[in-house]
Design an enzyme around this catalytic site. Structure first.
Site, PDB file in Angstrom:
ATOM      1  N   ASN A 144      -4.976 -33.208  18.072  1.00 19.97           N
ATOM      2  CA  ASN A 144      -5.093 -33.765  16.694  1.00 19.97           C
ATOM      3  C   ASN A 144      -4.079 -34.907  16.247  1.00 19.97           C
ATOM      4  O   ASN A 144      -3.459 -35.002  15.287  1.00 19.97           O
ATOM      5  CB  ASN A 144      -4.920 -32.766  15.634  1.00 19.97           C
ATOM      6  N   HIS A 181      -4.787 -27.454   4.757  1.00 27.29           N
ATOM      7  CA  HIS A 181      -5.757 -26.903   5.381  1.00 27.29           C
ATOM      8  C   HIS A 181      -6.445 -25.769   4.577  1.00 27.29           C
ATOM      9  O   HIS A 181      -7.540 -25.492   4.693  1.00 27.29           O
ATOM     10  CB  HIS A 181      -5.157 -26.086   6.864  1.00 27.29           C
TER      11      HIS A 181
END
Length: 489
Positions: free
Chosen positions: A311, A347
């Site tokens: 990521n 998140h």
């Protein structure tokens, strides 16, 4: 009668939203090929990108597109009205993060759902980053330090196209408005002639990892870790299964990022027009939006390699806009914790996110304490260089460490809810908490005590013992150096 998407979902066993997501990522490839044939200036290009990107979001989320449209509208107004105000960043940050968290509150369930919040979290970083960049640009201009990295406020059309870029609107990667501006102006075109071949490479890599993930989950699935059969395995085999499960699960993310990157490459967005990092780049380097460094990932020998390779663009965003902006704390550890907390709340609210990022902090901190001790010990390094058997044993041990304990740390991130990840950790007797707790508190002092001292260390000790003045000078110098290092964040 089933529509094609439902038919594919029925055959593959995947959910309808997941099939739409995969099809949308793949659809960006023919759209990218059409873009390469497009004639016209920036306005025509922006119109094409905006229309196709909006269409992809509508295909996936229907009328829920209004969430992202509202975000674009608010961002445009903030940029126009607060562009030269110190309020631009805090207002933009508060609105976009606040809206996302409210969305999580009303849509979150016990499983990972593919809903409008998924592309919205990508959008949130993109628009907050834009606000930071605009604010930095205005500050440079006000100080008479304007440079090539200063950007103007985008027009509404530019903002829509930037936000809904078809290759990255659903799953990333992140990129700056400066990159988009240079791309849309055609500055990258002379360097992207090899883009189709490079995009094909990324596409094939993505397909490979997707296939491995789909096959692997047939043998080690999420359900298996929650099953009675898993509980009956030996403790050692539980960890082996957990490591294999974690690796297969990570391949799911890797596959979708590689496919998305390939599409972005095809457009010509990914040219590197600078030389970041510590390696030489070719004049036509196209890895500027890479979200996964496959070579580093597959050759991990420490947990830090996962952070370095996984990521990448999101981590870069957080480093630039969160970690570095926390330097006023005057403490790298607090800045690191702040960045990881931001990632966790970005998140969502599930406890699993916070446990995973807390574990990441613990593992990275442990490695930073232990690695210098091992690397700087001459006798240990000499043994490693001279003995092939030792090298083989170290290789196996590090592979076990990186694969098995990455799986351990990933459990809360995937299972999300407390009762699920706690059940799995109970089944494996909380070994990771014990290992990393011990590693952070006792491992470094223990290694210093038991490892044979190198000749350099012994010589240094003798010199320090024979000259108190030299020791005093060295201590003072070390203290002087620690101050700017701490402030540098």
């Amino acid at each position: 009668m089933l529509n094609p998407v439902e038919a594919l979902a029925s055959v593959s066993g995947a959910s309808v939203p997941a099939i739409r997501l995969i099809l949308s990522v793949l659809l960006a490839y023919p759209i990218g090929l059409l873009y390469r044939q497009l004639k016209g200036g920036p306005t025509v290009r922006n119109l094409f990108i905006a229309f196709t990107g909006l269409s992809i979001v509508v295909f996936n989320y229907g009328t829920d597109i209004y969430h992202s449209l509202l975000a674009v509208a608010v961002s445009f107004l903030c940029n126009a009205l607060l562009g030269r105000s110190a309020l631009l960043v805090p207002v933009s940050f508060a609105y976009h993060m606040g809206y996302l968290l409210i969305g999580y509150y009303y849509t979150t369930s016990d499983t990972y759902d593919i809903k409008w919040t998924m592309p919205h979290c990508v959008l949130v970083l993109r628009l907050i980053g834009l606000a930071f960049d605009l604010s930095d640009s205005r500050q440079k201009e006000a100080q008479g330090k304007a440079d090539a990295k200063c950007i103007p406020a985008p027009t509404l059309l530019e903002l829509i196209a930037f936000t809904y870029f078809p290759a990255s609107v659903l799953v990333g990667p992140q990129f700056s408005f400066l990159r988009y501006q240079r791309f849309i102006a055609g500055l990258y075109e002379p360097h992207t002639q090899a883009a189709p071949a490079y995009a094909t490479k990324k596409f094939l890599q993505g397909v490979f990892y997707l296939v491995v993930n789909q096959v692997g989950t047939q043998y080690v699935s999420d359900a298996y870790l929650m099953s009675a059969e898993f509980e009956q395995e030996s403790l050692f085999m539980k960890h082996i299964y957990m490591g294999c499960w974690g690796r297969i699960t990570l391949y799911k993310y890797i596959s979708i990022w590689l496919l998305a990157e390939g599409a972005a490459v095809l457009y010509g967005l990914t040219y590197i027009d600078a030389k970041p990092g510590d390696r030489d780049y070719s004049p036509d380097e196209l890895s500027g939006c890479s979200n996964i460094k496959v070579g580093v990932f597959e050759n991990t020998s420490k947990y830090g390699h996962y952070v370095e390779s996984f990521n990448v663009q999101t981590n870069t965003w957080v480093a630039n806009y969160v970690y570095k902006r926390l330097r006023f704390l005057n403490n790298r550890m607090l800045s690191h914790l702040g960045a990881l907390f931001f990632l966790a709340i970005w998140h969502g609210f599930h406890s699993g996110y916070y446990i995973t990022f807390l574990m990441e902090f613990a593992v990275i901190h442990m490695e930073k304490e232990v690695e210098p001790i091992l690397v700087k010990n001459e006798k240990l390094q000499q043994l490693y260089r001279d003995q092939p058997l030792v090298r083989a044993l170290v290789f196996v041990a590090l592979k076990f460490y990186t694969i098995v304990w990455a799986g351990w740390c990933l459990v809360p991130f995937v299972f999300l809810s407390f009762h699920k990840w706690w059940h799995i950790y109970t089944t494996v007797r909380f070994t990771g908490f014990i290992l990393f707790g011990f590693g952070n508190v006792l491992l470094a002092p223990l290694l210093r005590a038991i490892l044979p001292r190198s000749s350099a260390s012994s010589s240094s000790s003798r010199k320090e013992g024979s000259s108190q003045a030299s020791a005093s000078t060295a201590t003072t110098a070390a203290q002087d150096q620690s101050v700017p290092a701490k402030k540098d964040n």
